[in-house]
Design a protein around this motif. Structure first.
Motif, short mmCIF file in Angstrom:
data_model
loop_
_atom_site.label_atom_id
_atom_site.label_comp_id
_atom_site.label_asym_id
_atom_site.label_seq_id
_atom_site.Cartn_x
_atom_site.Cartn_y
_atom_site.Cartn_z
N ILE A 27 -5.68 48.30 -35.80
CA ILE A 27 -5.59 47.21 -34.82
C ILE A 27 -4.32 47.39 -33.98
CG2 ILE A 27 -5.34 44.71 -34.53
CD1 ILE A 27 -7.06 44.35 -37.01
N ALA A 28 -3.20 47.69 -34.67
CA ALA A 28 -1.93 47.86 -33.96
C ALA A 28 -2.07 48.99 -32.94
CB ALA A 28 -0.81 48.16 -34.94
N GLY A 29 -2.69 50.10 -33.35
CA GLY A 29 -2.89 51.24 -32.44
C GLY A 29 -3.72 50.83 -31.24
N ALA A 30 -4.82 50.10 -31.50
CA ALA A 30 -5.72 49.70 -30.41
C ALA A 30 -4.99 48.75 -29.45
CB ALA A 30 -6.97 49.04 -30.97
N VAL A 31 -4.26 47.79 -30.03
CA VAL A 31 -3.53 46.82 -29.18
C VAL A 31 -2.50 47.55 -28.33
CG1 VAL A 31 -1.91 44.88 -29.24
CG2 VAL A 31 -3.92 44.84 -30.69
N LEU A 32 -1.80 48.48 -28.97
CA LEU A 32 -0.74 49.25 -28.29
C LEU A 32 -1.33 50.06 -27.14
CD1 LEU A 32 2.20 49.30 -29.12
CD2 LEU A 32 1.81 51.54 -30.13
N LEU A 33 -2.44 50.76 -27.44
CA LEU A 33 -3.08 51.59 -26.43
C LEU A 33 -3.56 50.75 -25.24
CD1 LEU A 33 -3.83 54.63 -26.22
CD2 LEU A 33 -6.16 53.95 -26.80
N CYS A 34 -4.28 49.66 -25.58
CA CYS A 34 -4.80 48.78 -24.51
C CYS A 34 -3.64 48.21 -23.71
CB CYS A 34 -5.62 47.63 -25.09
SG CYS A 34 -7.14 48.20 -25.82
N GLY A 35 -2.60 47.77 -24.42
CA GLY A 35 -1.45 47.15 -23.76
C GLY A 35 -0.80 48.13 -22.80
N VAL A 36 -0.56 49.37 -23.27
CA VAL A 36 0.12 50.35 -22.43
C VAL A 36 -0.75 50.73 -21.24
CG1 VAL A 36 0.97 52.73 -22.40
CG2 VAL A 36 1.60 51.23 -24.27
N VAL A 37 -2.07 50.94 -21.47
CA VAL A 37 -2.98 51.30 -20.37
C VAL A 37 -3.00 50.17 -19.34
CG1 VAL A 37 -5.40 51.66 -19.79
CG2 VAL A 37 -4.40 52.89 -21.71
N LEU A 38 -3.08 48.94 -19.83
CA LEU A 38 -3.12 47.78 -18.93
C LEU A 38 -1.85 47.71 -18.08
CD1 LEU A 38 -5.29 45.51 -18.77
CD2 LEU A 38 -3.60 44.05 -19.83
N LEU A 39 -0.68 47.91 -18.74
CA LEU A 39 0.59 47.83 -18.03
C LEU A 39 0.67 48.92 -16.95
CD1 LEU A 39 3.05 47.07 -20.96
CD2 LEU A 39 2.55 45.60 -19.00
#
Ligand code: ADP
Length: 467
Positions: free
Chosen positions: A11-23
Motif C-alpha cells: 500500500i505504501a509503495g502504491a500510495v508513494l508511486l501515485c503521489g509522486v506521479v500525480l505531483l
C-alpha cells in the motif's frame, strides 16, 4: 515477513508511486499553463505591433516610440521586440533586446519557440503572398523558471510528506483490512477437537472472508461426521465385545466349577479368567473413552457431590493400599458439587488413586503415603481435587506423554516387576475432566512422587445430591 507488513509495504509503495506521479503531472501541467499564457501574451503583443505598423506607415519614429513605450510598460525588463524587413534585416529594435539575440532557426509562422533561454514569437504581415514586415517579440524564461523553482519546492515538500505518510497509511490500512482475517484465525485457533460442532461466525458481508469461513465450516462439518463415525465405531465395537466376553467368562467359570479338573487345568482356567478380566477392563475403558468423546452417548448431566464420591473411593481403596504397604490419607475434603456424569467422574477418581497406589507400592525405600484433598476455589468457581503420592515419580522424558492413549512409562511396562495396566487410565481421566469443562495438571519428580490436580467447575446451583 508477516502478511500485514507485506500489505503495508504494498500500500505504501502504491500510495508513494501515485503521489509522486500525480505531483510530477501537476508540476508539468503548471509549467505548460505558464508557457501557454506567456505565448498568448507574446502573440497578442506581436499582432499589436504589426497593427500599429500598418496604421503608422510613413511614421517610423512614432512606431519606434510606441514599441519603446510597450517595452518600458513591461515589469519584466527582459521583454523586447524587433521589427525586420521582408528580407529579415533589422529595421528597429527596443533597447531591451538582448545583445546575444536569440537566433531563430526556422520559426513556423506564429509558433512560439524557446531559444537561448528566451521565449520568442514571430509574426509576419503580408500583402497577398508577399511578406512585408516581420515582428519578433520575446522575453526571458527566467521568470517562469523562478515560478517553477517555487513550485518545485512545494512539490518536494509534498513528496516528502507523502514519503512519511505513505508507510503510516499503509500500516493503518493493512491492519484495518486484515482485522477480519486476524479475528478469523483467533476463532479458528479456539476450535477444539472435543467440540467439532463449533463453527466460525459469518460476518454477513458476503465477501471473500465470509466465503472462506463457509469453506472452513464445510470442512469442519465433514471432519465432524468423519470423526463421529470413528468414535461411534469404537463405542459400538467395545459395546459388542462385552457380551461375548461375558459369555466366555461364564463358560470358563462353569468348567472351572467341575470336580474332574486336574490341578494343572484349574491353574490354566484361572489364568484364562484373569486374561478375560483384563480384556473386560480394557473393553470397559475403551467404551468409557468413546462415551466421553461421543457427546450424544453421554447421559444427561446430574449434580454430583464430589466429596461423597471421594469418600466412597477412599473407603474402597484404603484396605487395598494398606495390604500393599501404602498409607492412604484423606486430608481436607470440602463439600462441593459439580455438574456431570457420576460413572465417569468416579472412574477419574478411581484411576488416579489406583495409579497412586500402584506406583507408590513398587517403591522400595522411603515413605509410601498418598494424600487426597478437595478444596473449593470459590473466586474462580472451581473445585480442586489433589492426589499426591510419594511414589516412583515420572521422569521429565515421560511426563508430556502420560495422557496419551496406551502410553506407559518404562517402570510400568517392565515385564519384571512392572505394574499392571493398559495405559488408558490417564487418557480417560483427561477426556472425562475436559468433557466436564475442567483441566488436569500433573507435577512430578522422579524418585520423589507425583501430584495430580483436577479442577472442575462448581455446579452453579449447588443442589447437593449424594452419589
Ligand atoms: P496405566 O496405569 O494403565 O499404565 P495410565 O494411563 O493410568 O496407564 O498411566 C500412564 C503412565 O503414567 C503409567 O504407565 C505410569 O508410567 C505413569 N503414571 C501414572 N500415574 C502415576 C503415578 N501416580 N506415579 C508414577 N507414574 C505414574
Amino acid at each position: 515477513m508477516s502478511l500485514r507488513v507485506r500489505v503495508a509495504v504494498w500500500i505504501a509503495g502504491a500510495v508513494l508511486l501515485c503521489g509522486v506521479v500525480l505531483l510530477l503531472m501537476v508540476r508539468e501541467g503548471v509549467r505548460q499553463a505558464l508557457i501557454h499564457e506567456l505565448d498568448a501574451n507574446l502573440r497578442a503583443e506581436a499582432d499589436e505591433i504589426l497593427l500599429e505598423r500598418e496604421q503608422l506607415v510613413g511614421q517610423p519614429e512614432r512606431l519606434h516610440e510606441i514599441m519603446e513605450l510597450q517595452a518600458l510598460g513591461h515589469t519584466d525588463r527582459t521583454w523586447y521586440s524587433q521589427l525586420l524587413d521582408a528580407q529579415g534585416r533589422e529595421i528597429y529594435s527596443t533597447t531591451t533586446t538582448p545583445v546575444l539575440r536569440p537566433r531563430l532557426a526556422h520559426l513556423p509562422a506564429g509558433q512560439p519557440e524557446s531559444v537561448n533561454n528566451y521565449r520568442v514569437v514571430e509574426r509576419t504581415s503580408t500583402v497577398g503572398e508577399q511578406p512585408l514586415a516581420v515582428v519578433r517579440v520575446g522575453t526571458s524564461l527566467a521568470s517562469i523558471q523562478d515560478d517553477m523553482s517555487r513550485i518545485d519546492r512545494q512539490v518536494m515538500f509534498a513528496a516528502l510528506s507523502v514519503l512519511i505518510l505513505a508507510p503510516v497509511a499503509g500500516f493503518v490500512l493493512a491492519t484495518a483490512s486484515l482485522r477480519p482475517i486476524t479475528e478469523m484465525s483467533e476463532q479458528t485457533a479456539k476450535l477444539q477437537p472435543q467440540n467439532l460442532e463449533a463453527r466460525l461466525p459469518l460476518r454477513g458481508a458476503n465477501d471473500e472472508l465470509d466465503r472462506l469461513a463457509t469453506v472452513i465450516n464445510g470442512l469442519l462439518g465433514r471432519i465432524s461426521i468423519y470423526v463421529g463415525d470413528h468414535r461411534g465405531l469404537m463405542a459400538n465395537a467395545a459395546h459388542q465385545l462385552r457380551t461375548p466376553l461375558a459369555a466366555i467368562r461364564s463358560c470358563v467359570e462353569v468348567i472351572l466349577g467341575e470336580d474332574e479338573n486336574s490341578p494343572e487345568n484349574r491353574d490354566t482356567l484361572l489364568k484364562v479368567i484373569e486374561q478375560i478380566e483384563s480384556l473386560e477392563s480394557l473393553v470397559n475403558q475403551l467404551l468409557l473413552l468413546a462415551e466421553t468423546e461421543v457427546g450424544n452417548l453421554r447421559p444427561a448431566a446430574e449434580q454430583i457431590r464430589l466429596d461423597d464420591l471421594l469418600q466412597r473411593s477412599f473407603d474402597m481403596f484404603e484396605a487395598v493400599a494398606e495390604s500393599r504397604g501404602v498409607t492412604l490419607q484423606l486430608g481436607h475434603v470440602a463439600q462441593a458439587a459439580v455438574q456431570g456424569n457420576l460413572h465417569h467422574l468416579r472412574q477419574v477418581v478411581n484411576n488416579l488413586i489406583d495409579n497412586a497406589i500402584k506406583f507408590t507400592a513398587i517403591r522400595e525405600v522411603g515413605p509410601r503415603t498418598i494424600s487426597i484433598g478437595l478444596n473449593r476455589r470459590e473466586h474462580a468457581g472451581l473445585v480442586e481435587l489433589q492426589i499426591s503420592d510419594t511414589g516412583i515419580g515420572i521422569s521429565p522424558k515421560h511426563l508430556p506423554h502420560i495422557f496419551d492413549r496406551f502410553y506407559r512409562a518404562d517402570a510400568a511396562r517392565r515385564n519384571d516387576g512392572g505394574v499392571g495396566g493398559n495405559g488408558l487410565g490417564l487418557s480417560i481421566v483427561k477426556a472425562v475432566v475436559e468433557s466436564h469443562g475442567g483441566e488436569v495438571q500433573v507435577k512430578s519428580v522422579a524418585g520423589e512422587g507425583t501430584t495430580f490436580t483436577i479442577r472442575l467447575p462448581l455446579a452453579s446451583a449447588e443442589v447437593l445430591q449424594s452419589p
